[in-house]
Design a protein around this motif. Sequence first.
Motif, PDB file in Angstrom:
ATOM      1  N   MET A 159       0.666  -1.330  -0.053  1.00  0.00           N
ATOM      2  CA  MET A 159       0.032   0.022   0.082  1.00  0.00           C
ATOM      3  C   MET A 159       1.000   1.262  -0.093  1.00  0.00           C
ATOM      4  O   MET A 159       0.554   2.143  -0.697  1.00  0.00           O
ATOM      5  N   ASP A 160       1.836   1.321   0.855  1.00  0.00           N
ATOM      6  CA  ASP A 160       2.676   2.625   0.818  1.00  0.00           C
ATOM      7  C   ASP A 160       3.262   2.762  -0.420  1.00  0.00           C
ATOM      8  O   ASP A 160       3.754   3.962  -0.774  1.00  0.00           O
ATOM      9  N   ASP A 161       3.764   1.487  -1.156  1.00  0.00           N
ATOM     10  CA  ASP A 161       4.332   1.762  -2.418  1.00  0.00           C
ATOM     11  C   ASP A 161       3.585   2.365  -3.389  1.00  0.00           C
ATOM     12  O   ASP A 161       3.716   3.112  -4.302  1.00  0.00           O
ATOM     13  N   LEU A 162       2.133   1.705  -3.529  1.00  0.00           N
ATOM     14  CA  LEU A 162       0.980   2.380  -4.308  1.00  0.00           C
ATOM     15  C   LEU A 162       0.828   3.794  -3.983  1.00  0.00           C
ATOM     16  O   LEU A 162       0.907   4.491  -5.090  1.00  0.00           O
ATOM     17  N   PHE A 163       0.858   4.344  -2.666  1.00  0.00           N
ATOM     18  CA  PHE A 163       0.735   5.723  -2.390  1.00  0.00           C
ATOM     19  C   PHE A 163       1.924   6.382  -2.760  1.00  0.00           C
ATOM     20  O   PHE A 163       1.601   7.533  -3.602  1.00  0.00           O
ATOM     21  N   ALA A 164       3.247   6.084  -2.866  1.00  0.00           N
ATOM     22  CA  ALA A 164       4.087   6.905  -3.123  1.00  0.00           C
ATOM     23  C   ALA A 164       4.052   6.996  -4.766  1.00  0.00           C
ATOM     24  O   ALA A 164       4.720   8.068  -5.276  1.00  0.00           O
ATOM     25  N   ALA A 165       3.890   6.107  -5.381  1.00  0.00           N
ATOM     26  CA  ALA A 165       3.917   6.039  -6.857  1.00  0.00           C
ATOM     27  C   ALA A 165       2.642   6.791  -7.290  1.00  0.00           C
ATOM     28  O   ALA A 165       2.493   6.900  -8.697  1.00  0.00           O
ATOM     29  N   GLY A 166       1.495   7.064  -6.579  1.00  0.00           N
ATOM     30  CA  GLY A 166       0.369   7.703  -6.938  1.00  0.00           C
ATOM     31  C   GLY A 166      -0.737   6.888  -7.686  1.00  0.00           C
ATOM     32  O   GLY A 166      -1.629   7.277  -8.172  1.00  0.00           O
ATOM     33  N   GLU A 167      -0.584   5.585  -7.380  1.00  0.00           N
ATOM     34  CA  GLU A 167      -1.437   4.680  -7.911  1.00  0.00           C
ATOM     35  C   GLU A 167      -2.565   4.213  -6.881  1.00  0.00           C
ATOM     36  O   GLU A 167      -2.405   3.112  -6.443  1.00  0.00           O
ATOM     37  N   PHE A 168      -3.429   5.040  -6.709  1.00  0.00           N
ATOM     38  CA  PHE A 168      -4.413   4.807  -5.455  1.00  0.00           C
ATOM     39  C   PHE A 168      -5.533   5.736  -5.898  1.00  0.00           C
ATOM     40  O   PHE A 168      -5.476   6.686  -6.632  1.00  0.00           O
TER      41      PHE A 168
END
Length: 509
Positions: free
Chosen positions: A298-307
Amino acid sequence: MTIANAAWAAALLVAGGAAAMAADISAPTGEIRGLEEDGLNIYQGIPYAEAPTGDRRWAAPVAKAPFAEPFEATSLGAECVQKAVFWRPGSPASTDEDCLSLTVYAPAGTDGPLPVFVGFHGGGSVNGSKTDWDPRRLAADGNVVVTVNYRLGVTGFFAMPELAGDDNLGGNYGDLDRTEALRWVQRNISAFGGDPGKVTIAGQSAGARGVCFQLASPEAAGLFHGAIIQSGPGCAAHTIAQAAPGWEDLIRVAGCADAPDRLACMRDLSPAELIDAQGSSDYASRTIIGGNGLPGVMDDLFAAGEFNRVPVIIGNTRNERRAFTYEANDLMIQPVTMAKFEAYVRDGYPDRADTVLERYSDDAQRAPGLALANLASDERMCTTTGTMQALSMHVPVHVFEFRDETAPGRPYMVIPSSFPIGSGHSAELPYLYGSLITGELDGSQMATGKAMRGYWSALSEGDGLEDWPTYSAAAPKRMLFLENGATEVISEAQFMAEHNCDLVLGDAD
């Protein structure tokens, strides 16, 4: 209604309040009849999904078919499968899988569409119910509020290999239940006076992890417009490999490890047998990475803007671990001794134990339990920045810390504590959403609750947060909620200093 919930409901009703039939609702799901109490229309126990029994156990939720007859939304409905626990006094265990329901609180006589709050209760993903919150004050402030039941424990978070079918759900059935509830809101909430274009989701503790899932899940795209993460254990999830030993042990304990069809064997077990196996095995309720619901960390998705990009409020209480320290010690009539506190420090900080003991010596002189609780709280707080930093790269993020040290205790706290609990875990809940406490909120506490609810209500509106600075890498700031409605904005450096993060994280000289 359980004893606890009946007491809470009675406490919130003002003198002379009486229930009457609310106006019937005609919604896409059918006609619904509820109750009116003190200016609120309350519709309880509305099923949003079909019963997850038989082949639907460990399957994605199926939307409830429209009612053929008017639905009497005047009783709470079943709680999801769980054992009884001390922190929910009066709430018995449940073995009823037909539990996927929600309750709607709406101001009576509203003329226009109101902002909508959808609340996800906490409880470690193994306990709790929509009735743990009774958010009448939030609704009376001018919001339509929805509280949601979702599958718990082994019935809600279980991913044995035989379940990896075409839908590849990853075992996150309790999270997918919450997504289905949000779909129900989009289809039906207009009939209750709510605005489906202004939906805020809010969760506390394990419910906060559920909010993280909705932010990260493609399944929830477009279903909400603001998100509030309170006292979450971080937006953590586990891989299939990490979770597999726990569910394999549960299958063994349940007696299905050697069955010709392990899945059929598990589905044949009663809910009581499942929760007995859950309690006797190494199983843990965990959100699992993978499948349509959660494609990555989840934190990786957030950092990549994929959320699902919406404004976020995120934060904790000042003393997150005090309540847990009380439960593990004072509540067991075994208050923390100085020897126990010192052993905890020397085991956890062998390279700097003397420095840690000195930093917390004033607390230890007051009560060793206070020192242990404050150190444990600081350990939790110093590692909470990852999610807020990742989200703040793409959406407005407002970070808070609840610091009203006068917060009331809870009814299970029957053994006097050797140290103040203050702003411990869940201390903010009665201020915002309503939860069972000993006594009533006083005037100062009510003022703090009103201030917080004002900010919470403003999130999906898009204004009203101007004096709460957003959190960013360049200027990370946090809002403190204090006694008597007071607030204070502090820098991240001040926050880290007050929580002894240099010492806890090993950066002290």
